[in-house]
Motif scaffolding. Structure first.
Motif, PDB file in Angstrom:
ATOM      1  N   ALA A 190       0.825  -1.200   0.000  1.00 13.64           N
ATOM      2  CA  ALA A 190       0.000   0.000   0.000  1.00 13.64           C
ATOM      3  C   ALA A 190       0.863   1.256   0.000  1.00 13.64           C
ATOM      4  CB  ALA A 190      -0.924  -0.014   1.215  1.00 13.64           C
ATOM      5  N   LEU A 191       1.897   1.272   0.835  1.00 16.16           N
ATOM      6  CA  LEU A 191       2.784   2.436   0.895  1.00 16.16           C
ATOM      7  C   LEU A 191       3.508   2.656  -0.430  1.00 16.16           C
ATOM      8  CD1 LEU A 191       4.248   1.854   4.472  1.00 16.16           C
ATOM      9  CD2 LEU A 191       2.684   3.691   3.799  1.00 16.16           C
ATOM     10  N   LEU A 192       3.930   1.578  -1.063  1.00 18.13           N
ATOM     11  CA  LEU A 192       4.607   1.699  -2.359  1.00 18.13           C
ATOM     12  C   LEU A 192       3.645   2.203  -3.436  1.00 18.13           C
ATOM     13  CD1 LEU A 192       6.832  -1.521  -2.324  1.00 18.13           C
ATOM     14  CD2 LEU A 192       7.565   0.852  -1.984  1.00 18.13           C
ATOM     15  N   THR A 193       2.388   1.764  -3.367  1.00 13.82           N
ATOM     16  CA  THR A 193       1.385   2.238  -4.329  1.00 13.82           C
ATOM     17  C   THR A 193       1.152   3.735  -4.169  1.00 13.82           C
ATOM     18  OG1 THR A 193       0.287   0.079  -4.342  1.00 13.82           O
ATOM     19  CG2 THR A 193      -0.994   1.968  -5.109  1.00 13.82           C
ATOM     20  N   GLU A 194       1.011   4.173  -2.915  1.00  7.92           N
ATOM     21  CA  GLU A 194       0.816   5.596  -2.675  1.00  7.92           C
ATOM     22  C   GLU A 194       2.044   6.392  -3.091  1.00  7.92           C
ATOM     23  OE1 GLU A 194      -0.480   8.685   0.903  1.00  7.92           O
ATOM     24  OE2 GLU A 194      -0.178   6.573   1.349  1.00  7.92           O
ATOM     25  N   ALA A 195       3.226   5.848  -2.814  1.00 11.85           N
ATOM     26  CA  ALA A 195       4.457   6.543  -3.223  1.00 11.85           C
ATOM     27  C   ALA A 195       4.526   6.697  -4.738  1.00 11.85           C
ATOM     28  CB  ALA A 195       5.676   5.777  -2.711  1.00 11.85           C
ATOM     29  N   ALA A 196       4.079   5.672  -5.480  1.00 14.61           N
ATOM     30  CA  ALA A 196       4.076   5.758  -6.943  1.00 14.61           C
ATOM     31  C   ALA A 196       3.165   6.894  -7.403  1.00 14.61           C
ATOM     32  CB  ALA A 196       3.623   4.429  -7.538  1.00 14.61           C
ATOM     33  N   GLY A 197       1.994   7.029  -6.760  1.00 16.70           N
ATOM     34  CA  GLY A 197       1.099   8.124  -7.118  1.00 16.70           C
ATOM     35  C   GLY A 197       1.713   9.485  -6.841  1.00 16.70           C
ATOM     36  N   LEU A 198       2.427   9.603  -5.741  1.00 14.64           N
ATOM     37  CA  LEU A 198       3.042  10.890  -5.402  1.00 14.64           C
ATOM     38  C   LEU A 198       4.232  11.204  -6.311  1.00 14.64           C
ATOM     39  CD1 LEU A 198       2.587  10.598  -1.585  1.00 14.64           C
ATOM     40  CD2 LEU A 198       1.883  12.576  -2.941  1.00 14.64           C
ATOM     41  N   LEU A 199       4.979  10.173  -6.694  1.00 19.68           N
ATOM     42  CA  LEU A 199       6.041  10.402  -7.680  1.00 19.68           C
ATOM     43  C   LEU A 199       5.461  10.907  -8.999  1.00 19.68           C
ATOM     44  CD1 LEU A 199       8.424   7.349  -7.087  1.00 19.68           C
ATOM     45  CD2 LEU A 199       8.975   9.771  -6.763  1.00 19.68           C
ATOM     46  N   TRP A 200       4.317  10.351  -9.366  1.00 18.02           N
ATOM     47  CA  TRP A 200       3.619  10.819 -10.568  1.00 18.02           C
ATOM     48  C   TRP A 200       3.225  12.292 -10.401  1.00 18.02           C
ATOM     49  CZ3 TRP A 200      -0.791   7.381 -13.025  1.00 18.02           C
ATOM     50  CH2 TRP A 200      -1.148   7.904 -14.274  1.00 18.02           C
ATOM     51  N   TYR A 213      -6.402  18.542 -15.332  1.00 20.51           N
ATOM     52  CA  TYR A 213      -6.805  17.582 -14.306  1.00 20.51           C
ATOM     53  C   TYR A 213      -6.646  16.147 -14.806  1.00 20.51           C
ATOM     54  CZ  TYR A 213      -9.735  14.836 -11.205  1.00 20.51           C
ATOM     55  OH  TYR A 213     -10.182  13.871 -10.352  1.00 20.51           O
ATOM     56  N   ALA A 214      -7.098  15.877 -16.026  1.00 20.56           N
ATOM     57  CA  ALA A 214      -7.057  14.511 -16.552  1.00 20.56           C
ATOM     58  C   ALA A 214      -5.626  14.017 -16.710  1.00 20.56           C
ATOM     59  CB  ALA A 214      -7.792  14.443 -17.890  1.00 20.56           C
ATOM     60  N   ALA A 215      -4.734  14.885 -17.151  1.00 21.81           N
ATOM     61  CA  ALA A 215      -3.360  14.461 -17.415  1.00 21.81           C
ATOM     62  C   ALA A 215      -2.503  14.421 -16.160  1.00 21.81           C
ATOM     63  CB  ALA A 215      -2.720  15.381 -18.454  1.00 21.81           C
ATOM     64  N   ASP A 216      -2.741  15.333 -15.225  1.00 18.42           N
ATOM     65  CA  ASP A 216      -1.825  15.500 -14.101  1.00 18.42           C
ATOM     66  C   ASP A 216      -2.339  14.951 -12.778  1.00 18.42           C
ATOM     67  OD1 ASP A 216       0.572  17.519 -14.944  1.00 18.42           O
ATOM     68  OD2 ASP A 216      -1.251  17.982 -16.048  1.00 18.42           O
ATOM     69  N   LEU A 217      -3.657  14.837 -12.597  1.00 20.85           N
ATOM     70  CA  LEU A 217      -4.179  14.505 -11.274  1.00 20.85           C
ATOM     71  C   LEU A 217      -5.014  13.228 -11.213  1.00 20.85           C
ATOM     72  CD1 LEU A 217      -5.301  18.042  -9.986  1.00 20.85           C
ATOM     73  CD2 LEU A 217      -3.128  16.863  -9.629  1.00 20.85           C
ATOM     74  N   LEU A 218      -5.697  12.877 -12.263  1.00 19.34           N
ATOM     75  CA  LEU A 218      -6.636  11.758 -12.201  1.00 19.34           C
ATOM     76  C   LEU A 218      -5.941  10.441 -11.879  1.00 19.34           C
ATOM     77  CD1 LEU A 218      -9.466  10.648 -12.480  1.00 19.34           C
ATOM     78  CD2 LEU A 218      -9.096  10.478 -14.969  1.00 19.34           C
ATOM     79  N   GLY A 219      -4.946  10.080 -12.664  1.00 18.52           N
ATOM     80  CA  GLY A 219      -4.241   8.817 -12.425  1.00 18.52           C
ATOM     81  C   GLY A 219      -3.539   8.758 -11.084  1.00 18.52           C
ATOM     82  N   PRO A 220      -2.742   9.780 -10.730  1.00 19.05           N
ATOM     83  CA  PRO A 220      -2.103   9.765  -9.413  1.00 19.05           C
ATOM     84  C   PRO A 220      -3.117   9.701  -8.278  1.00 19.05           C
ATOM     85  CG  PRO A 220      -1.112  11.448 -10.797  1.00 19.05           C
ATOM     86  CD  PRO A 220      -2.297  10.917 -11.545  1.00 19.05           C
ATOM     87  N   GLY A 221      -4.255  10.381  -8.424  1.00 13.97           N
ATOM     88  CA  GLY A 221      -5.250  10.380  -7.363  1.00 13.97           C
ATOM     89  C   GLY A 221      -5.787   8.988  -7.078  1.00 13.97           C
ATOM     90  N   ILE A 222      -5.984   8.201  -8.117  1.00 15.64           N
ATOM     91  CA  ILE A 222      -6.495   6.831  -7.927  1.00 15.64           C
ATOM     92  C   ILE A 222      -5.460   5.974  -7.203  1.00 15.64           C
ATOM     93  CG2 ILE A 222      -7.170   4.732  -9.156  1.00 15.64           C
ATOM     94  CD1 ILE A 222      -8.454   6.579 -11.277  1.00 15.64           C
ATOM     95  N   LEU A 223      -4.208   6.059  -7.621  1.00 16.02           N
ATOM     96  CA  LEU A 223      -3.153   5.295  -6.941  1.00 16.02           C
ATOM     97  C   LEU A 223      -3.030   5.712  -5.482  1.00 16.02           C
ATOM     98  CD1 LEU A 223      -0.242   5.137  -9.558  1.00 16.02           C
ATOM     99  CD2 LEU A 223      -1.744   3.279  -8.848  1.00 16.02           C
ATOM    100  N   ILE A 224      -3.056   7.009  -5.233  1.00 13.01           N
ATOM    101  CA  ILE A 224      -2.919   7.514  -3.868  1.00 13.01           C
ATOM    102  C   ILE A 224      -4.100   7.069  -3.013  1.00 13.01           C
ATOM    103  CG2 ILE A 224      -2.935   9.619  -2.478  1.00 13.01           C
ATOM    104  CD1 ILE A 224      -1.310  10.916  -4.780  1.00 13.01           C
ATOM    105  N   GLY A 225      -5.306   7.161  -3.559  1.00 14.60           N
ATOM    106  CA  GLY A 225      -6.482   6.744  -2.801  1.00 14.60           C
ATOM    107  C   GLY A 225      -6.434   5.289  -2.397  1.00 14.60           C
ATOM    108  N   LEU A 226      -6.022   4.422  -3.316  1.00 20.33           N
ATOM    109  CA  LEU A 226      -5.915   2.998  -3.001  1.00 20.33           C
ATOM    110  C   LEU A 226      -4.851   2.746  -1.936  1.00 20.33           C
ATOM    111  CD1 LEU A 226      -6.129   1.453  -6.580  1.00 20.33           C
ATOM    112  CD2 LEU A 226      -7.807   1.163  -4.749  1.00 20.33           C
ATOM    113  N   GLY A 227      -3.660   3.289  -2.149  1.00 12.54           N
ATOM    114  CA  GLY A 227      -2.570   3.035  -1.209  1.00 12.54           C
ATOM    115  C   GLY A 227      -2.819   3.620   0.158  1.00 12.54           C
TER     116      GLY A 227
END
Length: 501
Positions: A353-363, A373-387
């Motif tokens: 979970a921590l690694l998943t959230e870290a991947a979103g924050l690196l993004w 929003y679609a290019a910069d925040l949508l994908g990272p937000g999903i990874l961060i929410g899960l992790g």
């Protein structure tokens, strides 16, 4: 006597207790988007606007330990109801406020009510659901509403501010709190105040059994004042700098008070933080990791809306709507967390979970000043929410695992305190780093690029913190059970080599 699922149908009680946690998170986040309107509507200065947020955070973070111990000694249902009553009344007062002192005082009272609600509600959940899959599912619900409350605060704050005015963000919290209060009166089972626990023959003065008896007023006063000074110093440092005399004085006072707290605890027959609490289960490691997670959590929800509004130019409502995918991922992760843990073990779940959230924050650390929003925040937000959700659910469960029933409220207060204090430290440090990066970039870049440079630094450091936290997660395999905390409960199962439990 422990409340069990057979005492009364636990589903309705869990829904109400989750609703109580939802109101706490809602009150925490609902003001963030509306701060400019609150400032203009009531005539606040910049420092006064800051204290609309800080007054709540100070009272909440400083009083959580006291709230948890009060729940253990006075009765968890009783403290929960009192906290809901205070939060509801304070929210109404905030909505009716016409001057900055009244508004800031009402926000502090909101924090006081929340500090009673959060540990009492978590302890009641632990009472209703004994260790096993049922408790895991209940904590999954707990984690889901925690994330949903934070996201709902941003969305509802934006919608209400735009449609009805900033006062309605507080009226909404008041209405929700009253509904939860009524539900708690009807659905949450009554339970007696925990009876005194016999002291085992091998217990020593250094490891007393707690759960009832005289309230540790000196310890509560010193640690509450210490936490207040610490959080106040950190929040002031964001504005005045780390070398400001007032900030350094606050940190010095914190050190003196924490030293006094340790001395008081060594001599008190029923200490606020008994030493045996930290020898139970995974309390120490779980709280340490929760503090690190909190340092990223609170900063994330501070910088994300700023980037959306100041760089992308989104309004309050659009900013709130932008939180929905993250909130949905958070709820999904909270639901899946117990299942994942049963299959791969607690330690592996937390690490992943921590690694998943870290991947979103690196993004996120690659955001652009001219992005979308679609290019910069949508994908990272999903990874961060899960992790974030999976890590939160698991660390909460591990931080209260193995704790004796009479200490459950205190354990709940401690894990919430760890998250809040970690968040205050993280936000202060990250705000300073982001501000410094923006100031340097502003020398040779336009304003939007300079702001974005600061946010990129903040998100990158958050990712680094989570990677370090993931590296420490294997320490969770070390489960300790000793002495009085587990008195009368029999031997606890030891974890498998992979950290499953």
């Amino acid at each position: 006597m422990r409340i069990t699922a057979t005492t009364r149908s636990p589903g309705a009680a869990l829904a109400v207790l989750a609703g109580a946690q939802f109101t706490v998170m809602l009150a925490t986040s609902i003001v963030n988007v509306a701060l400019p309107q609150i400032r203009d509507g009531i005539g606040l200065s910049d420092s006064g606007t800051t204290w609309v947020v800080n007054a709540y955070g100070l009272a909440f973070g400083a009083l959580l330990l006291a709230g948890g111990r009060a729940a253990d000694l006075l009765g968890r249902r009783r403290v929960l109801l009192a906290g809901l009553a205070v939060l509801g009344a304070a929210s109404l007062a905030a909505g009716l406020a016409t001057s900055s002192p009244v508004l800031i005082a009402a926000r502090a009272l909101q924090g006081l009510g929340a500090a009673a609600i959060a540990p009492a509600a978590l302890a009641l959940v632990m009472d209703l659901f004994p260790p096993g899959p049922g408790r895991g599912r209940a904590l999954g619900v707990w984690g889901a509403v925690s994330g949903a409350g934070g996201a709902a605060g941003v969305l509802l704050g934006g919608a209400l501010t735009q449609a009805r005015g900033w006062q309605w963000i507080f009226f909404a919290v008041a209405i929700g709190t009253v509904l939860v209060l009524v539900g708690a009166v009807i659905s949450v089972p009554r339970a007696p105040v925990p009876a005194p626990v016999p002291v085992p023959a091998n217990a020593t003065a250094q490891a007393p059994v707690t759960g009832s008896g005289r309230f540790d007023l000196p310890g509560t006063a010193t640690v509450t004042l210490a936490l207040t000074a610490l959080v106040w110093g950190l929040t002031t440092a964001r504005r005045s700098g780390w070398t400001d005399a007032t900030v350094l004085g606050a940190f010095a006072v914190t050190g003196v008070l924490l030293t006094a707290f340790v001395l008081v605890e060594r001599r008190h027959p029923n200490p606020l933080l008994p030493p045996h609490l930290f020898r139970a289960g995974r309390v120490t490691v779980g709280n340490a990791l929760m503090a690190l997670l909190g340092s990223v959590w609170i900063a994330l929800f501070f910088f994300l809306p700023l980037y959306q509004q100041q760089v992308l130019g989104s309004g309050p409502l659009v900013t709130g709507l932008g939180q929905l995918p993250l909130a949905a991922a958070n709820m999904l992760g909270s639901t899946l967390a117990p299942r994942i843990s049963r299959h791969i073990g607690a330690t592996a779940t937390v690490t992943a979970a921590l690694l998943t959230e870290a991947a979103g924050l690196l993004w996120l650390s690659r955001i652009s000043a001219h992005g979308s929003y679609a290019a910069d925040l949508l994908g990272p937000g999903i990874l961060i929410g899960l992790g974030l959700s999976i890590a939160f659910v698991q660390l909460t469960a591990l931080s209260v695992e193995g704790v004796a029933p009479q200490d459950a409220g205190l354990a709940g207060g401690l894990v919430n305190t760890s998250r809040q204090v970690g968040g205050a430290i993280g936000l202060a440090v990250l705000a300073t780093l982001a501000g410094t990066a923006t100031a340097h970039a502003a020398v040779h870049q336009p304003q939007l690029e300079a702001l974005t440079a600061g946010y990129r630094i903040a998100f990158g450091v958050c990712a680094a913190v989570l990677l370090a936290t993931a590296a420490l997660a294997p320490l969770l395999t070390r489960r300790t059970v000793t002495g009085p905390s587990e008195a009368g409960r029999g031997p606890a199962p030891q974890p498998a080599a992979d950290g499953r439990h």
